[in-house]
Design a protein around this motif. Structure first.
Motif: not given
Length: 576
Positions: A249-254, A285-295
DNA sequence: GCCGTTTTCGGCCCGACTGTTTTCAGTCG
């Protein structure tokens, strides 16, 4: 002139597409066209100063072409390109689902170079001779042609706001919906929009799409798939729906809020930071750096930006400001403490002073300025000297009763006459708390004459603010020729306020100019130009435009509380 | 044609839907 440059650059892009030129070259022209259209300062002046290629996206080639247009009124490169096609050719690009490739085919194989010819070939079936065009194509083209005849391509923000909000409410209350928002240019607060974009998060996309396409407001379904659907409403506007998961949702909204230019910046910023951004995810691209995006604000934060208000997402410097946490704290509707440009039954308003005062008080405003029309606006029942003086006395009496717990300021919307003089003698104007000066006649003066006319009014010590600066009526009437840049300078010099006329037909002065005005210290007044109590709601649209212009409460005089605005108006009158 | 915190060459966003053809091109956002 701005409009001319925008059209020429855009049409060059179209011709280059037909010719199958390099796609990035085409994009450069389209981009250039958009940059000029949205540029907040005097583009002619910039061209004269030879500073065009200081604008990002305008390089050597575009700059010299724009300079040629500014200097000579035309562009030889364009004339050359265009000579192969009749003027009517460009209409074809306005037909839905017809792009450059198809237009090229139709032109080469059937010599179709106008909408009339296109319609004829669709009706007599000739179009099916061209590969790729079947019966459905012919029907849909005929339908598009009909629609174009009956509807203009754009709708005013104010006209579609009620239906947009009611559809949003409908989508939100569906049991399958977990989140729903409007995206697109509506969310960005553009003065006109050509469609409304809805984003819904759900686990049951099919059901949402079915509900959407079956709404009673829908006149026809343009497309219907598993994750997106488009419908045309009975009032003619197109609505697009995207259905995504909660995580998406946040990505589509943006993404679907845009603007396109803002998205391009976001994506390249993502790449720079080691991510890939699309409408569904931010993938590291770096699998250890995945962010949690809630909004959305998580998304901006992940890219090293502070949250950017949708109104600012036009790639007009907001990314750079967000990088250093230097975004404006935008004005909000609740910051408004009063408003100035309002009419009553004394001129052409529909409600009395008392009714207007009560309505304003009910909205929580501390003060209301009454500015009925002046005597030259005969058509609007403008006030004679005597009637204006009578109204001043009535308002003074009204304030003594303290009825409705609101302060009324005595003003007038004074016509700026053809020669720049005002519609009342100074001896009358000096009795008022304030004066909104507006042009209501002789719209066809030259740019110089109109600019001088308005500047003369700005220089009057009795003029507090300028009303609907360019006289435009969105989608109906062009602005009159006036040099806004010079007007802003004159207002800065004379301490004259400029209004944002919040009537959705006007939204004037245009948001693109406000950043410049603000930088030069010109203050804004957000005014509804209310002719009845319901019109006070226009303030919402005015605030959107102010937000698009980067304005903060301190830039907007009607954010001042009663005691301070009283002081400011008094100061202005003692300067005389 | 534009741009540059991998800077004067090489990259520039990409996924969904439609209509057509039969595996995909074109358009749109």
């Amino acid at each position: 002139m701005r409009e001319k440059i925008v059209t020429i650059l855009n049409q060059i892009a179209l011709i280059l597409e037909i010719k199958g030129e390099n796609a990035f070259k085409i994009r450069a022209y389209k981009n250039g066209s958009e940059i000029i259209e949205n540029y907040g300062e005097d583009i002619v002046q910039i061209a004269h100063d030879g500073k065009l290629n200081e604008l990002k996206g305008i390089g050597k080639a575009l700059a010299s072409k724009i300079e040629e247009i500014v200097k000579t009124g035309k562009l030889s490169y364009f004339d050359e390109l265009k000579s192969e096609f009749p003027d009517s050719f460009f209409e074809l690009f306005e037909i839905a689902n017809l792009g450059p490739k198809k237009i090229k085919k139709l032109y080469e194989e059937l010599q179709i170079d106008s909408i009339d010819k296109l319609e004829e070939c669709c009706k007599n079936g000739e179009i099916s001779k061209v590969s790729g065009f079947g019966k459905k194509s012919a029907d849909s083209i005929i339908e598009s042609i009909l629609f174009r005849k009956n509807n203009s391509k754009f709708f005013r923000l104010g006209n579609i706001a009620p239906i947009a909000e009611s559809i949003l409410e409908f989508l939100r209350q569906l049991p399958q919906t977990s989140q729903a928002k409007i995206a697109g240019s509506y969310r960005r607060g553009k003065e006109t929009v050509h469609d409304i974009d809805f984003i819904v998060a759900t686990k049951l996309p099919n059901e949402i799409i079915n509900e959407f396409t079956n709404m009673p407001e829908v006149s026809d379904v343009i497309s219907k798939g598993k994750t997106k659907s488009s419908v045309r409403l009975k009032n003619g506007i197109q609505c697009d729906l995207r259905v995504v998961s909660n995580t998406e949702f946040p990505f589509a909204l943006n993404y679907f809020t845009g603007s396109k230019a803002h998205n391009v910046r976001m994506r390249s910023l993502a790449i720079k930071n080691g991510y890939n951004l699309n409408e569904y995810a931010l993938i590291s691209k770096d699998k250890n750096n995945q962010k949690t995006i809630n909004d959305e604000s998580d998304l901006y934060e992940a890219l090293g930006l502070s949250f950017i208000h949708p109104a600012l997402r036009e790639d007009q410097g907001e990314i750079e400001a967000a990088e250093i946490s230097d975004l404006p704290k935008l004005v909000k509707i609740e910051n408004l403490k009063g408003t100035f440009h309002n009419h009553t039954t004394d001129s052409d308003g529909k409600n009395s002073l008392d009714e207007m005062a009560k309505a304003a008080s009910d909205l929580g405003l501390q003060y209301l300025g009454i500015s009925d029309h002046s005597k030259s606006s005969v058509q609007a029942n403008g006030l004679s000297d005597e009637r204006l003086i009578k109204q001043i006395k009535e308002i003074s009496q009204y304030n003594k009763t303290n009825k409705n717990d609101i302060k009324i300021f005595s003003g007038v919307e004074c016509d700026i006459l053809k020669d720049g003089s005002l519609d009342y003698e100074d001896s009358i104007l000096s009795q008022l708390d304030y004066c909104v000066a507006s042009v209501h006649s002789s719209f066809s003066l030259t740019e110089d004459e109109m600019t001088q006319r308005v500047i003369k009014a700005i220089e009057s010590p009795y003029v507090t603010m300028i009303g609907h600066l360019t006289g435009r009526l969105l989608l109906l009437r062009k602005p009159y020729d006036i040099n806004v840049s010079k007007i802003i300078d004159a207002c800065a010099k004379n301490d004259t306020i400029i209004e944002i006329n919040a009537n959705p037909r006007r939204l004037d002065m245009d948001w693109r100019w406000w950043k410049t005005a603000k930088d030069k210290g010109v203050k804004c007044s957000i005014n509804p130009d209310a002719h009845k109590i319901e019109h006070l709601q226009f303030l919402h649209f005015g605030v959107k435009i102010a937000q698009k212009g980067w304005l903060e409460p301190s830039d907007v005089v009607n954010c001042l509380p009663l005691d301070e605005i009283t002081k400011l108006l008094k100061q202005k009158s003692t300067e005389q």
